[in-house]
Scaffold this active site. Sequence first.
Site, PDB file in Angstrom:
ATOM      1  N   GLY A  27      34.952  31.018  51.789  1.00 19.41           N
ATOM      2  CA  GLY A  27      36.199  31.776  51.682  1.00 19.41           C
ATOM      3  C   GLY A  27      35.948  33.212  52.107  1.00 19.41           C
ATOM      4  O   GLY A  27      36.577  34.156  51.653  1.00 19.41           O
ATOM      5  N   HIS A  83      39.634  33.026  31.719  1.00 20.31           N
ATOM      6  CA  HIS A  83      39.881  34.035  32.755  1.00 20.31           C
ATOM      7  C   HIS A  83      41.347  34.052  33.167  1.00 20.31           C
ATOM      8  O   HIS A  83      41.669  34.167  34.338  1.00 20.31           O
ATOM      9  CB  HIS A  83      38.959  33.775  33.960  1.00 20.31           C
ATOM     10  CG  HIS A  83      39.071  34.790  35.058  1.00 20.31           C
ATOM     11  ND1 HIS A  83      38.863  36.139  34.848  1.00 20.31           N
ATOM     12  CD2 HIS A  83      39.378  34.662  36.375  1.00 20.31           C
ATOM     13  CE1 HIS A  83      39.043  36.786  35.998  1.00 20.31           C
ATOM     14  NE2 HIS A  83      39.360  35.911  36.938  1.00 20.31           N
ATOM     15  N   ARG A 132      47.433  35.291  44.490  1.00 20.25           N
ATOM     16  CA  ARG A 132      48.675  35.437  43.727  1.00 20.25           C
ATOM     17  C   ARG A 132      49.664  36.347  44.439  1.00 20.25           C
ATOM     18  O   ARG A 132      49.291  37.322  45.063  1.00 20.25           O
ATOM     19  CB  ARG A 132      48.367  36.049  42.361  1.00 20.25           C
ATOM     20  CG  ARG A 132      47.829  35.081  41.364  1.00 20.25           C
ATOM     21  CD  ARG A 132      47.313  35.801  40.129  1.00 20.25           C
ATOM     22  NE  ARG A 132      48.398  36.326  39.322  1.00 20.25           N
ATOM     23  CZ  ARG A 132      48.233  37.167  38.308  1.00 20.25           C
ATOM     24  NH1 ARG A 132      47.023  37.583  37.991  1.00 20.25           N
ATOM     25  NH2 ARG A 132      49.251  37.592  37.609  1.00 20.25           N
ATOM     26  N   ARG A 178      48.186  32.842  37.371  1.00 20.53           N
ATOM     27  CA  ARG A 178      47.043  32.169  37.994  1.00 20.53           C
ATOM     28  C   ARG A 178      47.247  30.659  38.055  1.00 20.53           C
ATOM     29  O   ARG A 178      46.736  29.995  38.938  1.00 20.53           O
ATOM     30  CB  ARG A 178      45.750  32.515  37.238  1.00 20.53           C
ATOM     31  CG  ARG A 178      45.259  33.943  37.505  1.00 20.53           C
ATOM     32  CD  ARG A 178      43.906  34.166  36.845  1.00 20.53           C
ATOM     33  NE  ARG A 178      43.379  35.515  37.070  1.00 20.53           N
ATOM     34  CZ  ARG A 178      43.553  36.532  36.243  1.00 20.53           C
ATOM     35  NH1 ARG A 178      44.275  36.384  35.147  1.00 20.53           N
ATOM     36  NH2 ARG A 178      43.018  37.708  36.506  1.00 20.53           N
ATOM     37  N   ALA A 234      36.452  34.951  54.789  1.00 15.49           N
ATOM     38  CA  ALA A 234      37.359  35.737  55.633  1.00 15.49           C
ATOM     39  C   ALA A 234      38.523  36.320  54.844  1.00 15.49           C
ATOM     40  O   ALA A 234      39.283  37.130  55.357  1.00 15.49           O
ATOM     41  CB  ALA A 234      37.890  34.874  56.779  1.00 15.49           C
TER      42      ALA A 234
END
Length: 312
Positions: A7, A177, A81, A87, A9
């Site tokens: 991930g 989290h 988000r 989340r 980029a």
Amino acid sequence: MKVAVLGAAGGIGQALALLLKTQLPSGSELSLYDIAPVTPGVAVDLSHIPTAVKIKGFSGEDATPALHGADVVLISAGVARKPGMDRSDLFNVNAGIVRNLIQQVATTCPKACIGIITNPVNTTVAIAAEVLKKAGVYDKNKLFGVTSLDIIRSNTFVAELKGKQPEELNVPVIGGHSGVTILPLLSQIPGVSFTDQEVADLTKRIQNAGTEVVEAKAGGGSATLSMGQAAARFGLSLVRALQGEKGVVECAYVEGDGKYARFFAQPLVLGKNGVEERKDIGTLSAFEQKALDDMLDVLHKDIELGEKFINN
């Protein structure tokens, strides 16, 4: 020591890759993967920074070329988000992304330590565990949900409120989290005391800090830079521990003894095989104990969602 960022980029991935390129020990290898075609170019861009960290980028559907020989895999792939989302709204897209990447980790570098950054972490870590278990390579000492962002935010907000240096603080944060599952143990900060109102306000601010950033960016993204820093902090601590440094302590979301939930964020001593010791969460204040009791239902449901995604 080889670290792979999956991930790489994205907003978090690029910030994380930059920090790792500048801070990993000399002689380390950094491998970047993303589905986006720009990824090899991100690696070329970073390769011009004069540090003795070799870097290579890979793009396309297959992450395995980036994973060969990896000691640490940090996964930040997924959608971010937007305003009005929490989340858990990310689950529908990100669950499949994490499952597919972890399947490739399981076959290519099954002994690597894995740090999951992709939200909703409470659920994506459970997904990762079940995929690894099905592949017969699950080691609960090597799978982490990266919750360091909650710790750095707690350190920052407490320092602001109390006129302290944030570098001197290390606030333990337990639970999970997202939202109410994020529980900073403000009662355990040496030499700092709070009124009941300060505790209530600070706890709420720490729990909702992600939303604060999403709203401030006005639809233009979520917390990418601070999360990149938090992930780098965790990744670098893990590398130091894997290389034999003693007494490295970080909070993360891991499978433990199941006292509160199958997965639970708590302070950990890191070592050569990942988690060396799950530290006790200590004595909680009445406020913290109630917050812990109240969150467990949410946390259990988040975990169950991940387990069912793989097993049904």
